[in-house]
Enzyme design. Structure first.
Site, PDB file in Angstrom:
ATOM      1  N   CYS A  71       0.772  -1.156   0.025  1.00  0.00           N
ATOM      2  CA  CYS A  71       0.023  -0.032  -0.256  1.00  0.00           C
ATOM      3  C   CYS A  71       0.843   1.295  -0.173  1.00  0.00           C
ATOM      4  O   CYS A  71       1.937   1.417   0.774  1.00  0.00           O
ATOM      5  CB  CYS A  71      -1.062   0.050   1.282  1.00  0.00           C
ATOM      6  N   CYS A  75       0.780   4.470   6.935  1.00  0.00           N
ATOM      7  CA  CYS A  75      -0.045   4.136   8.586  1.00  0.00           C
ATOM      8  C   CYS A  75       0.920   3.325   9.318  1.00  0.00           C
ATOM      9  O   CYS A  75       1.399   2.213   9.061  1.00  0.00           O
ATOM     10  CB  CYS A  75      -1.332   3.489   8.105  1.00  0.00           C
ATOM     11  N   CYS A  78       0.480  -0.408  10.116  1.00  0.00           N
ATOM     12  CA  CYS A  78      -0.137  -1.298   9.380  1.00  0.00           C
ATOM     13  C   CYS A  78       0.949  -2.244   8.659  1.00  0.00           C
ATOM     14  O   CYS A  78       2.055  -1.661   8.103  1.00  0.00           O
ATOM     15  CB  CYS A  78      -1.023  -0.568   8.210  1.00  0.00           C
ATOM     16  N   CYS A 115     -17.074  -8.800   5.047  1.00  0.00           N
ATOM     17  CA  CYS A 115     -16.190  -7.623   5.076  1.00  0.00           C
ATOM     18  C   CYS A 115     -14.963  -7.691   4.152  1.00  0.00           C
ATOM     19  O   CYS A 115     -14.107  -8.543   4.639  1.00  0.00           O
ATOM     20  CB  CYS A 115     -15.646  -7.008   6.406  1.00  0.00           C
ATOM     21  N   CYS A 146     -19.874  -5.504   3.535  1.00  0.00           N
ATOM     22  CA  CYS A 146     -18.735  -4.310   4.257  1.00  0.00           C
ATOM     23  C   CYS A 146     -17.549  -4.131   3.219  1.00  0.00           C
ATOM     24  O   CYS A 146     -17.154  -5.249   2.887  1.00  0.00           O
ATOM     25  CB  CYS A 146     -18.637  -4.465   5.466  1.00  0.00           C
ATOM     26  N   CYS A 206     -19.392   2.609   8.855  1.00  0.00           N
ATOM     27  CA  CYS A 206     -18.468   1.577   9.730  1.00  0.00           C
ATOM     28  C   CYS A 206     -17.265   2.596  10.054  1.00  0.00           C
ATOM     29  O   CYS A 206     -16.577   2.634   9.216  1.00  0.00           O
ATOM     30  CB  CYS A 206     -18.280   0.364   9.462  1.00  0.00           C
ATOM     31  N   ARG A 278     -17.704  -2.630  17.709  1.00  0.00           N
ATOM     32  CA  ARG A 278     -17.082  -4.094  17.538  1.00  0.00           C
ATOM     33  C   ARG A 278     -16.083  -4.112  18.184  1.00  0.00           C
ATOM     34  O   ARG A 278     -14.983  -3.278  18.477  1.00  0.00           O
ATOM     35  CB  ARG A 278     -16.891  -4.073  16.041  1.00  0.00           C
TER      36      ARG A 278
HETATM   37  N1  SAM Z   1      -6.674   0.654   2.872  1.00  0.00           N
HETATM   38  C1  SAM Z   1      -8.090   0.967   3.514  1.00  0.00           C
HETATM   39  C2  SAM Z   1      -7.881   2.285   4.490  1.00  0.00           C
HETATM   40  O1  SAM Z   1      -6.891   2.345   5.385  1.00  0.00           O
HETATM   41  O2  SAM Z   1      -8.592   2.827   4.531  1.00  0.00           O
HETATM   42  C3  SAM Z   1      -8.515  -0.249   4.154  1.00  0.00           C
HETATM   43  C4  SAM Z   1      -7.618  -1.231   4.759  1.00  0.00           C
HETATM   44  S1  SAM Z   1      -7.057  -0.928   6.259  1.00  0.00           S
HETATM   45  C5  SAM Z   1      -5.953  -2.245   6.632  1.00  0.00           C
HETATM   46  C6  SAM Z   1      -8.292  -0.990   7.593  1.00  0.00           C
HETATM   47  C7  SAM Z   1      -8.144  -0.510   8.830  1.00  0.00           C
HETATM   48  O3  SAM Z   1      -7.550  -1.520   9.654  1.00  0.00           O
HETATM   49  C8  SAM Z   1      -7.234   0.611   9.242  1.00  0.00           C
HETATM   50  O4  SAM Z   1      -7.960   1.904   9.260  1.00  0.00           O
HETATM   51  C9  SAM Z   1      -7.059   0.094  10.689  1.00  0.00           C
HETATM   52  O5  SAM Z   1      -7.822   0.989  11.380  1.00  0.00           O
HETATM   53  C10 SAM Z   1      -7.024  -1.189  10.817  1.00  0.00           C
HETATM   54  N2  SAM Z   1      -5.582  -1.752  11.093  1.00  0.00           N
HETATM   55  C11 SAM Z   1      -4.753  -1.982  10.286  1.00  0.00           C
HETATM   56  N3  SAM Z   1      -3.741  -2.336  10.796  1.00  0.00           N
HETATM   57  C12 SAM Z   1      -3.881  -2.584  12.002  1.00  0.00           C
HETATM   58  C13 SAM Z   1      -3.266  -3.212  13.179  1.00  0.00           C
HETATM   59  N4  SAM Z   1      -1.855  -3.438  13.125  1.00  0.00           N
HETATM   60  N5  SAM Z   1      -3.875  -3.156  14.372  1.00  0.00           N
HETATM   61  C14 SAM Z   1      -5.152  -2.906  14.562  1.00  0.00           C
HETATM   62  N6  SAM Z   1      -5.720  -2.306  13.589  1.00  0.00           N
HETATM   63  C15 SAM Z   1      -5.304  -2.250  12.399  1.00  0.00           C
HETATM   64 FE1  SF4 Z   2      -2.621   1.254   3.333  1.00  0.00          FE
HETATM   65 FE2  SF4 Z   2      -2.880  -0.003   5.744  1.00  0.00          FE
HETATM   66 FE3  SF4 Z   2      -2.948   2.395   5.645  1.00  0.00          FE
HETATM   67 FE4  SF4 Z   2      -5.154   0.977   4.773  1.00  0.00          FE
HETATM   68  S1  SF4 Z   2      -4.387   0.961   6.830  1.00  0.00           S
HETATM   69  S2  SF4 Z   2      -4.330   2.953   3.768  1.00  0.00           S
HETATM   70  S3  SF4 Z   2      -3.829  -0.740   3.715  1.00  0.00           S
HETATM   71  S4  SF4 Z   2      -1.248   1.589   4.982  1.00  0.00           S
END
Ligand code: SAM
Ligand code: SF4
Ligand code: DTB
Length: 367
Positions: A71, A75, A78, A115, A146, A206, A278
């Site tokens: 990606c 973040c 992530c 989802c 979702c 959500c 949730r």
């Molecule tokens: N890429 C899209 C976005 O970020 O909008 C959707 C997928 S992203 C993985 C969805 C959510 O997963 C993130 O907003 C975050 O809140 C959650 N998430 C990702 N990595 C995580 C982690 N290590 N622990 C807890 N929640 C996590």
């Molecule tokens: Fe990309 Fe992960 Fe951020 Fe979603 S949460 S935008 S998958 S880096």
């Protein structure tokens, strides 16, 4: 009076247990909820919960990563960000048939919502064409749908809504003040814009966040304040406990006290009485007692299935055993799961039967 002859607490329509739905909570008011003695906070959350929901029903969703890794966003929590080396490869968008297969398996295992998540900043038009077909095929199985695909503009949101997508997930993740420490490639305002586009298109929202990222207690209150300002409140509010993935900048962040996490669930329940809260990522690292407290605090939705997107989740058998131990049951797909003002005779009889072992709590509530 026997327990069976009383109306259960969650059918009580008195104003004490049905406070007005508010969007104007001040930070000080929210912090004051967090500061309540733990038992008082949980009691209040449980009262609010029972005014709107069957307290023993838990909505069950299954997640699938339809496009994993690489990606472009940064973040810090992530595992799928291309900025960090977490050992995940770059995968293509899954084939539709594979998604349908997984959705069928989820339904057979007892999920009511499916989802689908993609590691995108936002979907490209050609990806969206495929994704829309996924929505139709999964809905045809009788599941709620979702998706979480990153930022969407009004046009994309409207295409998703027209395809019949029920929920769109887009998290605020943390407070506006702490946000810059976690993500630099998109702004808080971008996130709020996506949520507005989703709402305008007519889909259910959500949206929640992640706790345990080193934020201050005030940031937790501020995150909840942002969610509460959304009008209407998000129908679904995922509260994730950070899953610390090796290779991400957050791999060594200090553990959060599980009781502080429970407090956040309880405050979310009080602030957003009609939303499903949730108990989201992080359950694999939680013991049963913490999860039981989360349900007592008003959590009434989980991710169900052995994986989240890329990390582990409790085995299905473990969750079934936990539900049995706690006397919980999966919430059926039904628009009328919320206990609104009018109770039909049938709903009441059904409720009384479910609540037959509830006498103790009821007596305490009347104390
Ligand atoms: N890429 C899209 C976005 O970020 O909008 C959707 C997928 S992203 C993985 C969805 C959510 O997963 C993130 O907003 C975050 O809140 C959650 N998430 C990702 N990595 C995580 C982690 N290590 N622990 C807890 N929640 C996590
Ligand atoms: Fe990309 Fe992960 Fe951020 Fe979603 S949460 S935008 S998958 S880096
Ligand atoms: C949400 O709030 N949490 C889910 C879902 N919405 C998309 C994702 C959790 C991801 C945990 C890390 C992983 O498995 O990659």
């Amino acid at each position: 009076m026997s327990a069976a002859s009383r109306a259960p607490a969650w059918t009580d329509s008195s104003s004490a247990s049905r406070p007005a739905i508010r969007h104007d909570w001040s930070l000080e008011e929210i912090e004051a909820l967090f500061a309540l003695p733990f038992n008082d906070l949980l009691f209040r959350a449980q009262q609010v919960h029972r005014a709107h929901f069957d307290p023993n029903a838990v909505q069950v969703s299954t997640l699938l990563s339809i496009k994993t890794g690489a990606c472009p966003e940064d973040c810090k929590y992530c595992p799928q960000s291309g900025h960090y080396n977490t050992g995940l490869g770059k995968e293509k968008l899954l084939e539709i048939e594979k998604v349908v297969e997984q959705a069928k398996a989820a339904k057979e295992a007892g999920a009511s919502r499916f989802c689908m998540g993609a590691a995108w900043r936002s979907p490209r038009e050609r990806d969206l064409d495929v994704v829309l077909e996924m929505v139709g095929r999964v809905k045809a199985l009788g599941l709620e749908t979702c998706m979480t695909l990153g930022m969407v503009d009004t046009h994309q949101a409207s295409r998703l809504a027209k395809a019949g997508l029920d929920y769109y997930n887009h998290n605020l993740d943390t407070s506006p003040e702490y946000y810059g420490e976690i993500i630099t490639t998109r702004t808080y305002a971008d996130r709020l814009d996506t949520l507005a586009n989703v709402r305008e298109a007519g889909m259910k929202v959500c949206s929640g966040g992640i706790l345990g990222m080193g934020e201050a207690p005030r940031d937790r209150a501020a995150l909840l304040q942002q969610l509460v300002r959304l009008d209407p409140h998000p129908e679904s509010v995922p509260i994730n406990m950070l899953v610390k993935v090796p290779g991400t900048p957050m791999e060594n962040v200090e553990d959060m006290d599980p009781l502080e996490f429970i407090r956040a669930i309880a405050v979310a329940r009080i602030l957003m009485p009609k939303s499903h809260v949730r108990l989201s990522a992080g359950r694999e690292q939680m013991d049963e007692s913490t999860q039981a407290l989360a349900f007592l605090a008003g959590a009434n939705s989980i991710f169900y299935g052995d994986t989240l997107l890329t990390t582990g989740n409790p085995q299905v058998e473990r969750d079934r055993a936990l539900f049995d131990k706690l006397g919980l049951h999966p919430e059926p797909i039904a628009p009328e799961t919320r206990r609104d003002d009018e109770q039909t005779e049938t709903a009441l009889a059904h409720a009384i039967q479910r609540q037959r072992d509830d006498a103790l709590f009821y007596d305490a509530a009347r104390g």
